[in-house]
Design a protein around this motif. Structure first.
Motif, PDB file in Angstrom:
ATOM      1  N   GLU A  26      -6.808  12.021   6.596  1.00  0.00           N
ATOM      2  CA  GLU A  26      -7.748  11.370   6.074  1.00  0.00           C
ATOM      3  C   GLU A  26      -6.824  10.228   5.365  1.00  0.00           C
ATOM      4  O   GLU A  26      -7.566   9.102   5.002  1.00  0.00           O
ATOM      5  CB  GLU A  26      -8.922  11.708   5.292  1.00  0.00           C
ATOM      6  N   ASP A  27      -5.747  10.650   4.462  1.00  0.00           N
ATOM      7  CA  ASP A  27      -5.113   9.754   3.876  1.00  0.00           C
ATOM      8  C   ASP A  27      -3.492  10.130   4.118  1.00  0.00           C
ATOM      9  O   ASP A  27      -3.091  11.221   4.336  1.00  0.00           O
ATOM     10  CB  ASP A  27      -5.224  10.171   2.246  1.00  0.00           C
ATOM     11  N   PHE A  28      -2.894   9.032   4.601  1.00  0.00           N
ATOM     12  CA  PHE A  28      -1.395   9.289   4.853  1.00  0.00           C
ATOM     13  C   PHE A  28      -0.796   7.843   4.713  1.00  0.00           C
ATOM     14  O   PHE A  28      -1.042   6.902   4.211  1.00  0.00           O
ATOM     15  CB  PHE A  28      -1.363   9.768   6.564  1.00  0.00           C
ATOM     16  N   LEU A  42      -8.282   6.834   6.592  1.00  0.00           N
ATOM     17  CA  LEU A  42      -9.285   6.754   7.391  1.00  0.00           C
ATOM     18  C   LEU A  42     -10.691   7.222   6.697  1.00  0.00           C
ATOM     19  O   LEU A  42     -10.916   8.139   6.122  1.00  0.00           O
ATOM     20  CB  LEU A  42      -9.050   7.950   8.689  1.00  0.00           C
ATOM     21  N   LEU A  43     -11.633   6.029   6.803  1.00  0.00           N
ATOM     22  CA  LEU A  43     -12.788   6.153   5.942  1.00  0.00           C
ATOM     23  C   LEU A  43     -14.057   5.912   7.043  1.00  0.00           C
ATOM     24  O   LEU A  43     -13.658   5.544   8.131  1.00  0.00           O
ATOM     25  CB  LEU A  43     -12.799   5.055   4.991  1.00  0.00           C
ATOM     26  N   ARG A  53      -8.397   1.702   6.149  1.00  0.00           N
ATOM     27  CA  ARG A  53      -7.787   0.939   5.256  1.00  0.00           C
ATOM     28  C   ARG A  53      -6.511   1.220   5.073  1.00  0.00           C
ATOM     29  O   ARG A  53      -5.969   2.096   4.806  1.00  0.00           O
ATOM     30  CB  ARG A  53      -8.798   1.261   4.038  1.00  0.00           C
ATOM     31  N   VAL A  54      -5.592   0.109   5.099  1.00  0.00           N
ATOM     32  CA  VAL A  54      -4.054  -0.025   4.896  1.00  0.00           C
ATOM     33  C   VAL A  54      -4.029  -0.722   3.779  1.00  0.00           C
ATOM     34  O   VAL A  54      -4.093  -2.019   3.763  1.00  0.00           O
ATOM     35  CB  VAL A  54      -3.640  -0.606   6.259  1.00  0.00           C
ATOM     36  N   ARG A  68      -5.682  -4.523   4.205  1.00  0.00           N
ATOM     37  CA  ARG A  68      -6.395  -4.845   5.399  1.00  0.00           C
ATOM     38  C   ARG A  68      -7.262  -3.569   5.719  1.00  0.00           C
ATOM     39  O   ARG A  68      -6.881  -2.531   5.614  1.00  0.00           O
ATOM     40  CB  ARG A  68      -5.864  -5.282   6.605  1.00  0.00           C
ATOM     41  N   VAL A  69      -8.644  -3.752   6.297  1.00  0.00           N
ATOM     42  CA  VAL A  69      -9.361  -2.781   6.836  1.00  0.00           C
ATOM     43  C   VAL A  69      -9.387  -3.072   8.544  1.00  0.00           C
ATOM     44  O   VAL A  69      -9.824  -4.207   8.736  1.00  0.00           O
ATOM     45  CB  VAL A  69     -10.697  -2.769   6.308  1.00  0.00           C
ATOM     46  N   TRP A  70      -9.266  -2.275   9.233  1.00  0.00           N
ATOM     47  CA  TRP A  70      -9.055  -2.199  10.513  1.00  0.00           C
ATOM     48  C   TRP A  70     -10.199  -1.466  11.319  1.00  0.00           C
ATOM     49  O   TRP A  70     -10.580  -0.261  10.768  1.00  0.00           O
ATOM     50  CB  TRP A  70      -7.923  -1.655  11.092  1.00  0.00           C
TER      51      TRP A  70
END
Length: 96
Positions: A26-28, A42-43, A53-54, A68-70
């Motif tokens: 979820e977090d990387f 990853l949300l 969300r990057v 950015r949010v993809w």
């Protein structure tokens, strides 16, 4: 805490790009081919759909990429791996 490193075959993200992650990630940390890196999460959006969300980062050539949010076009779980296919990036909120 960041638990995983995901390598990206480019210096930036784009629609259609597939990220290979451990299924429980979820977090990387995203590591780009030019050795720049960014934190990603990853949300779920308000409707429960996945988004990525990057965080902002600077490429090694000096280009600043804002956070950015993809959208996530699709995810596919295969054993202990998760393939994440990016959709479009969402508009950035207006900062004042």
């Amino acid at each position: 805490m960041i638990e995983y490193v995901i390598e990206v075959p480019s210096s930036h993200l784009y629609p259609g790009l597939v990220l290979e992650a451990p299924a429980d990630a979820e977090d990387f940390l995203v590591l780009f081919t030019d050795d720049s890196e960014s934190r990603a999460q990853l949300l779920g959006d308000a409707s429960g759909r996945p988004v990525l969300r990057v965080g902002g980062y600077m490429t090694t050539s000096g280009t600043v990429i804002d956070e950015r949010v993809w959208t996530v076009r699709e995810t596919l779980r295969t054993g202990d791996r998760l393939r994440i296919r990016l959709g479009r990036s969402l508009p950035s909120p207006v900062r004042g």
